[in-house]
Write an enzyme that holds these catalytic residues in place. Sequence first.
Site, PDB file in Angstrom:
ATOM      1  CD  GLU A 156       6.096 -25.648  32.926  1.00 48.27           C
ATOM      2  OE1 GLU A 156       5.914 -24.939  31.928  1.00 48.27           O
ATOM      3  OE2 GLU A 156       5.396 -25.580  33.962  1.00 48.27           O
TER       4      GLU A 156
ATOM      5  CD  GLN B  40       1.365 -18.002  36.379  1.00 52.35           C
ATOM      6  OE1 GLN B  40       2.455 -18.318  35.916  1.00 52.35           O
ATOM      7  NE2 GLN B  40       0.421 -17.466  35.638  1.00 52.35           N
TER       8      GLN B  40
ATOM      9  CG  HIS C  83       5.154 -21.190  37.714  1.00 55.14           C
ATOM     10  ND1 HIS C  83       6.132 -20.221  37.630  1.00 55.14           N
ATOM     11  CD2 HIS C  83       4.953 -21.613  36.454  1.00 55.14           C
ATOM     12  CE1 HIS C  83       6.507 -20.080  36.372  1.00 55.14           C
ATOM     13  NE2 HIS C  83       5.817 -20.909  35.637  1.00 55.14           N
TER      14      HIS C  83
ATOM     15  CG  ASP D 201       8.508 -23.301  34.355  1.00 54.26           C
ATOM     16  OD1 ASP D 201       9.559 -23.799  33.925  1.00 54.26           O
ATOM     17  OD2 ASP D 201       7.708 -22.677  33.640  1.00 54.26           O
TER      18      ASP D 201
ATOM     19  CG  ASP E 200       7.293 -24.410  29.118  1.00 48.77           C
ATOM     20  OD1 ASP E 200       6.639 -24.061  28.119  1.00 48.77           O
ATOM     21  OD2 ASP E 200       7.647 -23.595  30.001  1.00 48.77           O
TER      22      ASP E 200
ATOM     23  CD  GLN F  23       2.597 -24.426  29.899  1.00 49.73           C
ATOM     24  OE1 GLN F  23       1.932 -23.402  29.975  1.00 49.73           O
ATOM     25  NE2 GLN F  23       3.845 -24.468  30.286  1.00 49.73           N
TER      26      GLN F  23
ATOM     27  CB  THR G 130       1.467 -16.685  29.191  1.00 51.11           C
ATOM     28  OG1 THR G 130       2.351 -15.668  29.669  1.00 51.11           O
ATOM     29  CG2 THR G 130       0.417 -16.046  28.301  1.00 51.11           C
ATOM     30  CB  CYS G 131       1.691 -14.486  34.095  1.00 51.52           C
ATOM     31  SG  CYS G 131       3.286 -14.112  33.321  1.00 51.52           S
TER      32      CYS G 131
ATOM     33  CE  LYS H 282       4.571 -20.804  27.607  1.00 53.38           C
ATOM     34  NZ  LYS H 282       4.697 -21.425  28.928  1.00 53.38           N
TER      35      LYS H 282
END
Length: 428
Positions: free
Chosen positions: A273, A172, A194, A236, A307, A329, A360-361, A331
């Site tokens: 996404e 990403q 991403h 995304d 998502d 996804q 997640t980041c 998550k």
Amino acid sequence: MQITDIHATPGYSGFFFDDQRAIKQGAQQDGFTYDGEPITDGFDEIRQAGETLIVDIELADGTTHRGDCAAVQYSGAGGRDPLFQAAEYAPVVEGPVAEALAGRDATEFLANADLLEDLEIDDKRLHTAIRYGVSQALLAAAAATQGTTRTDVLADALGTEPATEPVPVFGQSGDNRYANTEKMFIKGVPVLPHALINSVEKIGEDGETLLEYVEWLTERSQELGPDGYEPRFHIDVYGMIGEVFGAPYDRDEVIDYFGALETAAAPYPIQIEGPMDAGSREAQIEAMVELRTGLQEAGVGVDIVADEWCNTFEDVQAFVDAGAADVVQIKTPDLGGIHRSGQAVRYCEGTETRAYLGGTCNETETSARACAHVALATDAAQVLAKPGMGFDEGYMIVENEMRRTITQRNREQTTETETETDEITADD
């Protein structure tokens, strides 16, 4: 080996919490922050520092084993649990959670993780971040006491045969969608970039900015990628295609736009996404089915990825059962216990839906490594590089953890085979 205690330490995660609703409603960036007032409950600012709760499970032999509680960047959005504030939840982990797990056998990972899923305080389940982080520590403790890898503990719990090669990593880029993507091309990242297309400005009033970006991806990947490089593009869009075009999603204007994206990406596959955010799980599934059916009937080969409103295990089931996505996804922080992410990947087996083990980041290196073992244990279609938005660090953490684990498992299997051969020879 018994669990004797659990300790919790508030800390920082790898990125930030963002109020998605405020951003979608036009909050303007001011450097790295945003101007304006937050909208989502729990936020003091539109962008605020990400937090984690570091969990250490202590065993009878004095060793400790770590997991990190984490929540997604866009907490409180799309049906997710509210903003996770570590200091608020530390007493919960050191109190009721510790009391429930103390004295239990650390080798019994699945039973311990399931107990955590069912635990309630004041008739409410534990925040997903707590279940996520404590289950990581339970997994690490089980692997250590069994003298094996976390991949093998998960594979045993889930009834799977682990992957023998690294699962394709999805990089990403964050908002630095050109320079970070060039880094991905040089390293030959299999799924990318991403791109964080979360505003009309980034997609274009008619979608033209995203089209130009995909054309750039194709051209630049051929210039910078290694020999034989065949990336899969994954963008995304945070519902922005829905914002630009609106429903219904099977009409010619929308399908033609997806056809243009396919042409821009050729000869490489592309998946989009979160094409829209319909406001509820039921509405999102209906919109995704409408779009997917329209694409299939028109022969447009763009895959769509679920998502928004696909958070829990039950959500994953609903999207898969409805045939609402080509890729779903999973998550990881939103599913709670880390084994639930593995079970969600397994639910996709034998269906038309591929499992993307995401997250997640806003996680940590500890949770990212734990998820690498879920990816290997279930042989997911792809796994997210995390944490952070700088790309390199997250890619290094996830890719290296998978490579190291595969090498370790190969070494252990070779040793077992040699031992068995020696025993047979001795018997002869």
